[in-house]
Design a protein around this motif. Structure first.
Motif, short mmCIF file in Angstrom:
data_model
loop_
_atom_site.label_atom_id
_atom_site.label_comp_id
_atom_site.label_asym_id
_atom_site.label_seq_id
_atom_site.Cartn_x
_atom_site.Cartn_y
_atom_site.Cartn_z
N ASP A 19 0.82 -1.21 0.00
CA ASP A 19 0.00 0.00 0.00
C ASP A 19 0.86 1.26 0.00
O ASP A 19 0.57 2.22 -0.72
CB ASP A 19 -0.94 0.01 1.21
CG ASP A 19 -2.00 -1.07 1.13
OD1 ASP A 19 -2.25 -1.60 0.03
OD2 ASP A 19 -2.58 -1.39 2.18
N THR A 24 0.30 -1.47 -7.97
CA THR A 24 -0.94 -1.91 -8.61
C THR A 24 -0.67 -3.25 -9.27
O THR A 24 0.08 -3.33 -10.23
CB THR A 24 -1.44 -0.90 -9.66
OG1 THR A 24 -0.39 -0.64 -10.58
CG2 THR A 24 -1.85 0.40 -9.02
N ASP A 28 -4.82 -8.11 -4.08
CA ASP A 28 -5.52 -7.05 -3.37
C ASP A 28 -5.08 -7.10 -1.91
O ASP A 28 -5.53 -7.98 -1.15
CB ASP A 28 -7.02 -7.25 -3.51
CG ASP A 28 -7.84 -6.20 -2.80
OD1 ASP A 28 -7.25 -5.28 -2.20
OD2 ASP A 28 -9.08 -6.29 -2.85
#
Length: 70
Positions: A19, A24, A28
Protein backbone atom coordinates in the motif's frame (compact mmCIF):
# COMPACT_ATOMS: atom_id res chain seq x y z
CA UNK A 1 -5.46 -22.43 4.87
CA UNK A 2 -3.15 -22.70 7.82
CA UNK A 3 -0.96 -19.66 8.45
CA UNK A 4 1.26 -19.34 11.50
CA UNK A 5 1.29 -16.19 13.60
CA UNK A 6 4.68 -15.26 12.16
CA UNK A 7 3.40 -15.72 8.60
CA UNK A 8 0.39 -13.53 9.39
CA UNK A 9 2.71 -10.79 10.64
CA UNK A 10 4.88 -11.07 7.51
CA UNK A 11 1.82 -10.92 5.24
CA UNK A 12 0.46 -7.88 7.05
CA UNK A 13 3.84 -6.16 6.78
CA UNK A 14 3.95 -6.95 3.06
CA UNK A 15 0.42 -5.55 2.66
CA UNK A 16 1.56 -2.37 4.38
CA UNK A 17 4.55 -2.07 2.03
CA UNK A 18 2.34 -2.85 -0.96
CA UNK A 19 0.00 0.00 0.00
CA UNK A 20 2.77 2.45 0.92
CA UNK A 21 4.52 1.93 -2.43
CA UNK A 22 1.15 2.17 -4.24
CA UNK A 23 1.77 -1.07 -6.10
CA UNK A 24 -0.94 -1.91 -8.61
CA UNK A 25 -1.03 -5.62 -9.21
CA UNK A 26 -3.27 -8.64 -9.14
CA UNK A 27 -3.04 -9.12 -5.38
CA UNK A 28 -5.52 -7.05 -3.37
CA UNK A 29 -3.69 -6.19 -0.16
CA UNK A 30 -6.93 -5.00 1.45
CA UNK A 31 -8.51 -8.40 0.84
CA UNK A 32 -5.52 -10.23 2.35
CA UNK A 33 -5.53 -7.92 5.36
CA UNK A 34 -9.28 -8.38 5.85
CA UNK A 35 -9.04 -12.17 5.57
CA UNK A 36 -6.31 -12.26 8.22
CA UNK A 37 -8.01 -9.87 10.67
CA UNK A 38 -11.40 -11.58 10.34
CA UNK A 39 -9.85 -15.08 10.52
CA UNK A 40 -11.40 -16.00 7.17
CA UNK A 41 -8.26 -17.53 5.71
CA UNK A 42 -10.39 -20.03 3.74
CA UNK A 43 -11.34 -17.13 1.44
CA UNK A 44 -7.79 -16.56 0.15
CA UNK A 45 -7.66 -19.72 -2.02
CA UNK A 46 -11.15 -18.88 -3.30
CA UNK A 47 -10.12 -15.37 -4.31
CA UNK A 48 -6.91 -16.54 -5.97
CA UNK A 49 -8.10 -19.76 -7.57
CA UNK A 50 -5.31 -19.67 -10.17
CA UNK A 51 -2.76 -20.37 -7.41
CA UNK A 52 -2.55 -24.14 -6.69
CA UNK A 53 -3.27 -24.14 -2.95
CA UNK A 54 -3.66 -27.41 -1.06
CA UNK A 55 -7.25 -28.65 -0.77
CA UNK A 56 -8.78 -28.12 2.64
CA UNK A 57 -12.18 -28.45 4.19
CA UNK A 58 -14.58 -25.53 3.88
CA UNK A 59 -15.91 -24.25 7.24
CA UNK A 60 -19.32 -25.67 8.17
CA UNK A 61 -21.13 -22.31 8.12
CA UNK A 62 -19.71 -21.44 4.70
CA UNK A 63 -20.74 -24.85 3.35
CA UNK A 64 -24.25 -24.36 4.76
CA UNK A 65 -24.61 -20.96 3.08
CA UNK A 66 -23.37 -22.39 -0.22
CA UNK A 67 -25.86 -25.24 0.02
CA UNK A 68 -28.72 -22.81 0.66
CA UNK A 69 -27.69 -20.60 -2.26
CA UNK A 70 -27.45 -23.60 -4.58
Amino acid sequence: MKISNGEKLILLMLCELYDHLKVTGEIDSGFIRSAIFSDNLWAIPWEFSSIPFEQEEIPKTVREVLDILD
